[in-house]
Scaffold this motif. Structure first.
Motif, PDB file in Angstrom:
ATOM      1  N   ASN A 219       0.827  -1.207   0.000  1.00 30.24           N
ATOM      2  CA  ASN A 219       0.000   0.000   0.000  1.00 30.24           C
ATOM      3  C   ASN A 219       0.865   1.262   0.000  1.00 30.24           C
ATOM      4  O   ASN A 219       0.529   2.264  -0.640  1.00 30.24           O
ATOM      5  N   PHE A 220       1.955   1.217   0.755  1.00 26.61           N
ATOM      6  CA  PHE A 220       2.896   2.343   0.834  1.00 26.61           C
ATOM      7  C   PHE A 220       3.475   2.620  -0.551  1.00 26.61           C
ATOM      8  O   PHE A 220       3.498   3.753  -1.020  1.00 26.61           O
ATOM      9  N   LYS A 221       3.927   1.571  -1.218  1.00 30.03           N
ATOM     10  CA  LYS A 221       4.529   1.737  -2.541  1.00 30.03           C
ATOM     11  C   LYS A 221       3.509   2.255  -3.552  1.00 30.03           C
ATOM     12  O   LYS A 221       3.807   3.141  -4.365  1.00 30.03           O
ATOM     13  N   LYS A 222       2.286   1.730  -3.510  1.00 32.69           N
ATOM     14  CA  LYS A 222       1.252   2.177  -4.444  1.00 32.69           C
ATOM     15  C   LYS A 222       0.938   3.661  -4.246  1.00 32.69           C
ATOM     16  O   LYS A 222       0.675   4.387  -5.213  1.00 32.69           O
ATOM     17  N   ALA A 223       0.963   4.117  -2.987  1.00 28.99           N
ATOM     18  CA  ALA A 223       0.710   5.538  -2.708  1.00 28.99           C
ATOM     19  C   ALA A 223       1.793   6.407  -3.354  1.00 28.99           C
ATOM     20  O   ALA A 223       1.506   7.485  -3.889  1.00 28.99           O
ATOM     21  N   PHE A 224       3.027   5.922  -3.330  1.00 25.68           N
ATOM     22  CA  PHE A 224       4.125   6.653  -3.964  1.00 25.68           C
ATOM     23  C   PHE A 224       3.933   6.691  -5.482  1.00 25.68           C
ATOM     24  O   PHE A 224       4.132   7.724  -6.111  1.00 25.68           O
ATOM     25  N   PHE A 225       3.548   5.573  -6.063  1.00 25.25           N
ATOM     26  CA  PHE A 225       3.400   5.502  -7.521  1.00 25.25           C
ATOM     27  C   PHE A 225       2.259   6.405  -8.021  1.00 25.25           C
ATOM     28  O   PHE A 225       2.305   6.912  -9.128  1.00 25.25           O
ATOM     29  N   ARG A 226       1.235   6.596  -7.174  1.00 25.97           N
ATOM     30  CA  ARG A 226       0.103   7.452  -7.554  1.00 25.97           C
ATOM     31  C   ARG A 226       0.406   8.942  -7.389  1.00 25.97           C
ATOM     32  O   ARG A 226      -0.256   9.782  -7.982  1.00 25.97           O
ATOM     33  N   ALA A 227       1.401   9.259  -6.576  1.00 23.91           N
ATOM     34  CA  ALA A 227       1.618  10.648  -6.155  1.00 23.91           C
ATOM     35  C   ALA A 227       2.310  11.498  -7.211  1.00 23.91           C
ATOM     36  O   ALA A 227       3.084  11.007  -8.036  1.00 23.91           O
ATOM     37  N   ASN A 228       2.035  12.790  -7.152  1.00 23.63           N
ATOM     38  CA  ASN A 228       2.750  13.799  -7.925  1.00 23.63           C
ATOM     39  C   ASN A 228       3.640  14.601  -6.987  1.00 23.63           C
ATOM     40  O   ASN A 228       3.490  14.538  -5.759  1.00 23.63           O
TER      41      ASN A 228
END
Length: 338
Positions: A219-228
């Motif tokens: 979940n942590f990694k996915k949040a990073f991938f979604r972020a700008n």
């Protein structure tokens, strides 16, 4: 044959200082910079750094031993200067003959640099400084190398951007000292630019946070991938009497909760229930817990998603070796086009 001759030549001093193939340090990220990621970075030719954070001496002892089982390459340990057991932690590093200790979080307390450099297994000391005057003071006081880190970085940050700090400090310090640049670096082209300005190497944290070898929750990694880039915001200081170093993280309920935590701690100060040092330590423990919720438990709503503004460049999970190779290729390509 060296695949990156131009970059390696400019990195030579930094690589020799670290004892590595490439002068690429990994910034210490609590709960992320542990045995698996640290050893992977060192094995790939970079320089991994264990984030001690709020660890006890016993936990740090285990972490160093477990990292040693996974790599025979150099790695360092990041110690927070306000840690109540700082000298015990230094002693743990000495027992394990750790070659480099990074001191972060403020001016090193009296005797700490001497303890690191004067034991049976003396280590090199890497310091952080947000201003030129403090950098000069810390280097005179025993710092062997300096990291200048701009406000684009994740985690605890200063008020000035990396590009401005580099322009101010590298011309003054780079000729006589080993200086690493950090904050907002996500691509090798930026590395090439700082090396040409005189940096001996660079430090990256966010770029490695979502590596395949990182134990961070999916979940942590996915949040990073979604972020700008604009999603990585700095925390707000609620009470000027409580000097809290701003922290850059992805905005969520956790960033709002920190505002409430500051009010709570400020209230205990008002009532004189605790001293200032204890108040600041409570804030550090808050961050340690909030980070764990996000990194380990995967609670990306209420935990702390500490990230630098380079987070917008992260789009997929990659092995550490591939990340370092890509950074070196990009730097070499940029230097080749000059």
């Amino acid at each position: 044959m060296n695949d990156y001759p131009k970059t390696s030549r400019l990195m030579q001093r930094g690589a020799e200082f670290l004892g590595t193939e490439y002068a690429i340090m990994c910034g210490a990220m609590s709960w992320v910079s542990e045995r698996n990621l640290v050893s992977a970075i060192s094995n790939a030719g970079g320089f991994g750094v264990i984030a001690c954070g709020a660890m006890t001496p016993e936990l740090l002892d285990t972490e160093i031993a477990e990292t040693r089982k996974r790599t025979d390459k150099p790695f360092g340990v990041n110690l927070i200067t306000m840690h109540p057991d700082l000298f015990e932690l230094i002693a743990v590093c000495e027992r394990h003959a750790v070659g480099h200790i990074v001191l972060a979080g403020g001016i090193p307390p009296k005797g700490s640099v001497e303890a690191i450099k004067g034991g049976r297994n003396p280590a090199k000391v890497v310091v952080f400084a947000p201003t030129l005057a403090l950098a000069k003071k810390l280097l005179r006081s025993g710092g062997d190398a300096l990291v200048i880190e701009g406000m684009e970085a994740g985690g605890h940050i200063g008020p000035v951007s990396t590009s401005v700090l580099a322009q101010e400090m590298l011309p003054e310090l780079a000729e006589d000292h080993v200086v690493f640049v950090a904050g907002g670096i996500g691509r090798g082209q930026a590395i090439a630019g700082y090396l040409e300005m005189g940096a001996a190497g660079v430090q990256l944290g966010t770029r490695f946070a979502c590596a395949t070898e990182s134990i961070a929750h999916e979940n942590f990694k996915k949040a990073f991938f979604r972020a700008n880039a604009r999603d990585a915001v700095a925390s707000v200081q609620v009470d000027p009497r409580l000097p809290v170093i701003p922290v850059r993280a992805l905005k969520n309920k956790g960033t709002e909760a920190f505002t409430d935590k500051q009010r709570e701690v400020a209230g205990t100060l008002d009532r004189e229930e605790i001293a200032m040092a204890e108040a600041q330590l409570q804030i550090e423990h808050y961050w340690a817990g909030a980070l764990r919720r996000a990194v380990i438990d995967g609670d990306v709503e209420n935990g702390s998603l500490m990230a630098g503004q380079s987070v917008g460049m992260l789009k997929e999970e990659e092995p550490v070796a591939a990340i370092i190779a890509k950074l070196m290729e990009q730097s070499e390509g940029a230097l080749g086009r000059r």
